[in-house]
Design an enzyme around this catalytic site. Structure first.
Site, PDB file in Angstrom:
ATOM      1  N   GLU A  56      -5.760  -3.618  -3.376  1.00  0.00           N
ATOM      2  CA  GLU A  56      -5.602  -2.216  -3.781  1.00  0.00           C
ATOM      3  C   GLU A  56      -6.285  -1.975  -5.122  1.00  0.00           C
ATOM      4  OE1 GLU A  56      -4.600   0.493  -2.592  1.00  0.00           O
ATOM      5  OE2 GLU A  56      -3.240   0.110  -0.936  1.00  0.00           O
ATOM      6  N   CYS A  80       0.831  -1.203   0.000  1.00  0.00           N
ATOM      7  CA  CYS A  80       0.000   0.000   0.000  1.00  0.00           C
ATOM      8  C   CYS A  80       0.864   1.252   0.000  1.00  0.00           C
ATOM      9  CB  CYS A  80      -0.925  -0.008   1.216  1.00  0.00           C
ATOM     10  SG  CYS A  80      -1.801   1.545   1.491  1.00  0.00           S
TER      11      CYS A  80
END
Length: 604
Positions: free
Chosen positions: A279, A206
């Site tokens: 994501e 991330c």
């Protein structure tokens, strides 16, 4: 002809040569520029990144490289493209902030859990600093909320993609990972440290992805234009502070994973990969209230539209030029100089003579090719794109390629190669990472009316068909030259069909002429070399994969513009030109990988 070495020996040798061909033996392998050579390892990575972990590179860096494909898919999502362009509607941005705030709070909580599990003071401090960086991120969002007059209370509904991501992160930080004891049963410091490492493995992608996107967006900003509505967002994620936080997260992952076993490192790899996919899902789930340039096939109507995809084969789809493969098959299966050959079979050169002849042909081709390229270049760069002059110049290259093929045939080096050996080599041929998956997704998509054509200089179409057949791709139309065979043994002759840039573009035109219904064609050509230039330009969208120096030189001198695909899409999104693709514009789009092609055309 009698088989001079055992089938198993041939199979082993062919498997080895696919990944380690000695390039000088191929007359056309000079097309493999130095830039291509440096990219080859990426197409042949080990299945597990853990197999090559070293102290200099670091685990986090290896994982980012291995799963770079996922970062590309995230970057090409409609939401991210709209955000980069500044064209994103405020309703979408408001919803995104609400989702990200929810995620960041979970991220901060995961930091606390990881800090409790770590038994190293330096690691504890590092994780604490990471949590502080997340708090600062939340403050940035509060600032945006106040600046834009947003009411997050109206965006209180958390979507399923966000829930899945936060549940995954908190479960990992709580030790709820397969094969790991529950949080109340972590008896030893090592067990706790392992959970901390797993948590960092789920966090690192991330941080790195946002740092990557921030820098990508910053490079697209006009320094003299301060009107980008999401400038503060870009400034935050491209800042030195955030870049340092991403690096610190990766350093913590490296530090905490030093003492882990190979099996435990594989767990981290799976967590890292899962986080990257989450994501992509997170960005894909953001609602949009506008037309977008990606994916290209979003508005495709199979009843009215047809997608026609053309692709080169050698070094566009493959890691190694096919002529190098065919050369090595011939050398491996040729008789030794002292062996007698049956009178009733095709007489072949010895393996030693074959190797010497290939070396001579290769050297001659390389030298003559460079001279030919230099001879077709105009003395100075043309002020505008000129297709006619380029076609005239490439006619000389056509004559050169045909003469080179004639020399190969006359030399007799292609005699006596068995069709079964060619097919076996094709089945084990290494293709560029993502190439096979892209074509599989195209042909299996029932919502697409799509045709795929491979146009290639390859001397033997059977090699191409075998390469794709091993991936279950029987729907691809192959247009290439063909070996002639007598009882499945090559005669040394070639049925010449596609030898030059002119032949390629003629095949391209003929294919489209045969699409004689009233459907609207959208044509895409994917290639890597000078031989692809005319087709790349004739297509509605020409995509250059890799970085061939000769292609760049010739194209630039004839006024062609090479534009990286992602910035071009961001510009189109900003200008509202989502369907403005035009053939013969003199503009070609460059990509580094098949992941970009896939993400652009099909999406995730």
């Amino acid at each position: 002809m009698r088989l001079l070495i055992s089938p198993n020996s041939i199979k082993t040798s062919l498997l080895n040569l696919i990944s380690s061909i000695p390039f000088p033996y191929s007359p056309r392998s000079c097309r493999l520029d130095s830039t291509w050579r440096s990219s080859i390892p990426m197409a042949m990575e080990p299945k597990s990144a853990m197999a090559s972990v070293d102290t200099e590179t670091g685990l986090a860096r290896l994982l980012w490289i291995k799963f770079r494909r996922e970062s590309i898919f995230a970057m090409y999502t409609p939401f991210v493209v709209c955000l980069a362009s500044g064209d994103l509607k405020i309703e979408s941005f408001r919803h995104y902030i609400a989702q990200d705030v929810h995620f960041l709070r979970a991220f901060a909580q995961a930091c606390e859990l990881a800090q409790e599990c770590s038994d190293d003071d330096d690691a504890k401090l590092g994780i604490s600093e990471l949590r502080k960086a997340v708090v600062e991120e939340l403050k940035m969002y509060n600032s945006l909320v106040n600046e834009w007059g947003l009411d997050l209370a109206k965006e209180s509904s958390i979507n399923s993609a966000t829930h899945k991501y936060t549940d995954f992160l908190l479960a990992t930080a709580s030790g709820k990972v397969e094969g790991v004891k529950g949080p109340g049963k972590l008896a030893t410091p090592f067990e706790k440290t392992k959970v901390a490492a797993y948590t960092l493995g789920a966090m690192a992608p991330c941080m790195r992805l946002y740092a990557f996107l921030g820098k990508q967006f910053l490079e697209l900003l006009d320094p003299e234009d301060c009107t980008h509505p999401f400038q503060k967002w870009i400034d935050n994620y491209s800042s030195e502070g955030f870049q340092a936080s991403a690096l610190q997260t990766e350093d913590l992952l490296d530090k905490l994973s030093v003492s882990l076993t190979g099996e435990e490192l594989d767990v981290i790899e799976k967590l890292y990969n899962q986080a990257m996919k989450l994501e992509i899902d997170f960005f894909s789930a953001q609602p949009l209230f506008q037309r977008t340039v990606v994916p290209l096939t979003k508005g495709h109507n199979p009843a009215e539209d047809r997608l026609v995809i053309f692709s080169d084969f050698d070094l566009t789809c493959t890691v190694v030029d096919s002529s190098a493969i065919l050369a090595e098959i011939a050398i491996l299966t040729a008789p030794k100089s002292e062996q007698n050959q049956p009178e009733d079979q095709i007489v072949r050169m010895s393996s030693a003579d074959l190797r010497n002849t290939w070396g001579f042909l290769s050297k001659q081709y390389t030298e003559d090719y460079e001279q030919c390229i230099e001879s077709i270049l105009p003395p100075k760069r043309l002020e505008g794109f000129d297709y006619e002059k380029l076609s005239e110049a490439l006619q000389r290259l056509t004559e050169f390629e045909k003469a080179a093929n004639d020399r190969v045939i006359e030399s007799g080096v292609l005699k006596g190669v068995k069709l079964e050996d060619i097919k076996r080599a094709g089945e084990h041929m290494v293709l560029q990472d993502g190439c096979t998956n892209f074509f599989q997704r195209i042909v299996s998509n029932e919502n697409l009316n799509a045709n795929v054509h491979v146009l290639s200089y390859c001397w033997c179409g059977d090699l191409i068909r075998s390469a794709f057949l091993s991936a279950g791709l029987t729907e691809l139309n192959v247009h290439a030259n063909e070996f002639t065979f007598e009882e499945s043994v090559s005669t040394g002759e070639i049925v010449k069909k596609v030898e030059s840039p002119i032949d390629k573009v003629q095949a391209f035109s003929n294919i489209l002429k045969n699409c004689n219904d009233d459907k609207k064609n959208l044509t895409i050509y994917i290639g890597d070399s000078v031989g692809d230039l005319l087709c790349l330009l004739e297509a509605d969208i020409g995509i250059v994969i890799g970085s061939s120096s000769s292609l760049g030189r010739v194209g630039t001198q004839f006024g062609i513009s090479f534009v990286p695909l992602f910035p071009a899409l961001v510009k189109k999104q900003k200008g509202g030109n989502s369907s403005n693709w035009k053939a013969l514009s003199g503009v070609l789009y460059t990509v580094d990988s098949w992941a970009e092609v896939h993400a652009f055309i099909l999406g995730c």
